[in-house]
Scaffold this motif. Sequence first.
Motif, mmCIF file in Angstrom:
data_model
loop_
_atom_site.group_PDB
_atom_site.id
_atom_site.type_symbol
_atom_site.label_atom_id
_atom_site.label_comp_id
_atom_site.label_asym_id
_atom_site.label_seq_id
_atom_site.Cartn_x
_atom_site.Cartn_y
_atom_site.Cartn_z
ATOM 1 N N ALA A 164 4.944 -10.964 5.442
ATOM 2 C CA ALA A 164 4.016 -11.901 4.795
ATOM 3 C C ALA A 164 3.722 -11.477 3.366
ATOM 4 O O ALA A 164 3.731 -12.301 2.437
ATOM 5 C CB ALA A 164 2.726 -11.998 5.606
ATOM 6 N N THR A 165 3.457 -10.195 3.166
ATOM 7 C CA THR A 165 3.181 -9.700 1.817
ATOM 8 C C THR A 165 4.417 -9.807 0.935
ATOM 9 O O THR A 165 4.332 -10.197 -0.231
ATOM 10 C CB THR A 165 2.702 -8.236 1.880
ATOM 11 N N ASP A 193 6.831 -11.972 1.169
ATOM 12 C CA ASP A 193 7.058 -13.374 0.816
ATOM 13 C C ASP A 193 6.055 -13.849 -0.234
ATOM 14 O O ASP A 193 6.419 -14.616 -1.140
ATOM 15 C CB ASP A 193 6.972 -14.254 2.067
ATOM 16 N N LEU A 194 4.804 -13.397 -0.110
ATOM 17 C CA LEU A 194 3.795 -13.754 -1.111
ATOM 18 C C LEU A 194 4.177 -13.222 -2.483
ATOM 19 O O LEU A 194 4.118 -13.940 -3.492
ATOM 20 C CB LEU A 194 2.436 -13.197 -0.690
ATOM 21 N N HIS A 207 7.217 -15.102 -3.863
ATOM 22 C CA HIS A 207 6.854 -16.452 -4.321
ATOM 23 C C HIS A 207 6.133 -16.389 -5.660
ATOM 24 O O HIS A 207 6.410 -17.190 -6.570
ATOM 25 C CB HIS A 207 5.973 -17.129 -3.275
ATOM 26 N N ALA A 208 5.205 -15.433 -5.806
ATOM 27 C CA ALA A 208 4.456 -15.303 -7.056
ATOM 28 C C ALA A 208 5.377 -14.954 -8.222
ATOM 29 O O ALA A 208 5.261 -15.520 -9.315
ATOM 30 C CB ALA A 208 3.371 -14.243 -6.897
ATOM 31 N N VAL A 248 -2.012 -7.672 -1.900
ATOM 32 C CA VAL A 248 -2.293 -9.019 -2.407
ATOM 33 C C VAL A 248 -3.021 -8.939 -3.738
ATOM 34 O O VAL A 248 -2.657 -9.615 -4.715
ATOM 35 C CB VAL A 248 -3.111 -9.830 -1.385
ATOM 36 N N THR A 268 -0.655 -7.758 -6.377
ATOM 37 C CA THR A 268 0.231 -8.828 -6.840
ATOM 38 C C THR A 268 -0.454 -9.660 -7.918
ATOM 39 O O THR A 268 0.148 -9.993 -8.954
ATOM 40 C CB THR A 268 0.647 -9.723 -5.662
#
Length: 328
Positions: A31-32, A34-35, A38-39, A126, A129
Motif C-alpha cells: 500500500a505504501t 503504491d502510494l 502514484h505520487a 506517508v 512521501t
Amino acid sequence: MRFNPRDGGNYASNVRTLLIVNPNATSTTPATRDLLAHALESRTQLTVAHTQHRGHAAELAQWASTNEMDLIVVHGGDGTVNETINGFLPLPELADGQAWLPRLGVIPGGSANVFARALGISPDPVTATNQLIDLLTLDDDRRIGLGLADDRWFTFSAGVGLDADVCEAIDNSRAKGHAATPARYVRTTVRQFFKAKRHAPEVTVEVPGSEPVPGVHYAFVTNTTPWTYLESTPVHTNPGTRFEKGLGVFAVRSMAVLPTLLLARQLLAAKGNPKSRNLFRDDDVASVRIETKEPIGLQIDGDYIGKRNVVDFTSVPDVLGVVAPRPI
C-alpha cells in the motif's frame, strides 16, 4: 562533478526518477509502495524497480547514474540506502569532474531508518512521501558530507567491536526469519556485551593531531547525530557531529558494568554530552584509523561487513545532494 539542469518552476515535471523498493524491508508494504509510486508518477517521469537480491540496489543505482536519471528515491531501510549510494557515488579518487550524480530521496521502510530520521525525514512513510513531494516542488537541494570506511561510503555510522557483533547477530537472526525489532536489538546488545566483556581490549584508535589511544574495546565512527534510535529515543554518542562537519569518534576503554550503565544513561539523555575517564571522544575529525592485532568485526550503516585488522575512516564534505529538510 556536474549536476542536472533545472527548468525553473517546471523542474519537478521534468525529473527522471528511479524508485528503488526493497519489498523485504521490515516496514515496507504494498500500500505504501503504491502510494509513493502514484505520487511520484504524477509529478515526475518514473521508473520503479524492486530489489531481488543483496547488492541489487547498487546495480540499479549504477544503471540510473549511467542513464543520467535526475533522482533516485529509496523506499527501504538503511542497508538499501547504503547500497544505493555506493552504487552511484564514485570514490573521490575516481571522480573525473564530469560524473552525472542523481539526487537522493529516502522514504523510510526499514526497522530503524536512522539516516532518514537524522535528515529530518518523518519515520512515517506517508508523511515522508508528502515531505518529498513538497521539497521537489521547491527544488531546493541540501548538500551533505559522507564518511568513507576504506573504499565504502557510510551515511551515519561505522564501528568495530560490540556494535559490529550485534549487527552480525541480528543479520543471522534475520536469516532465520526473526524480525529486527527494538526489543531484539536490546537483548542482542546485552548478550554480546557480556560475551565481549571477557576479552581483552585490542583496538588502537589514531586521530591526526592526537596521541594514539590503545586499549579500546569498541569504537563508533559517526557522520551525524543521533547515531541510532531506541524506538523513538535518539542515542547521541557524539552530539556535536553533523552531516555538515567532520566525523565523530567514540572509543570505549572499559567494559565494567557500572561505568557502562552510567555511559548508557548519558547516551540516552535529551541533552547528553557523554564524558568518562574511560572514553575517548572527538566530534569533528577529518580522519581516523583503527587497528587491531587480531581481526575484529566491522559494521557500516548497521550492516555487518566482516573482520578487519585496519580500517581508515575519512570525512568527505559536501559530496551528496539529498531531498531533505535543511537543518534548523
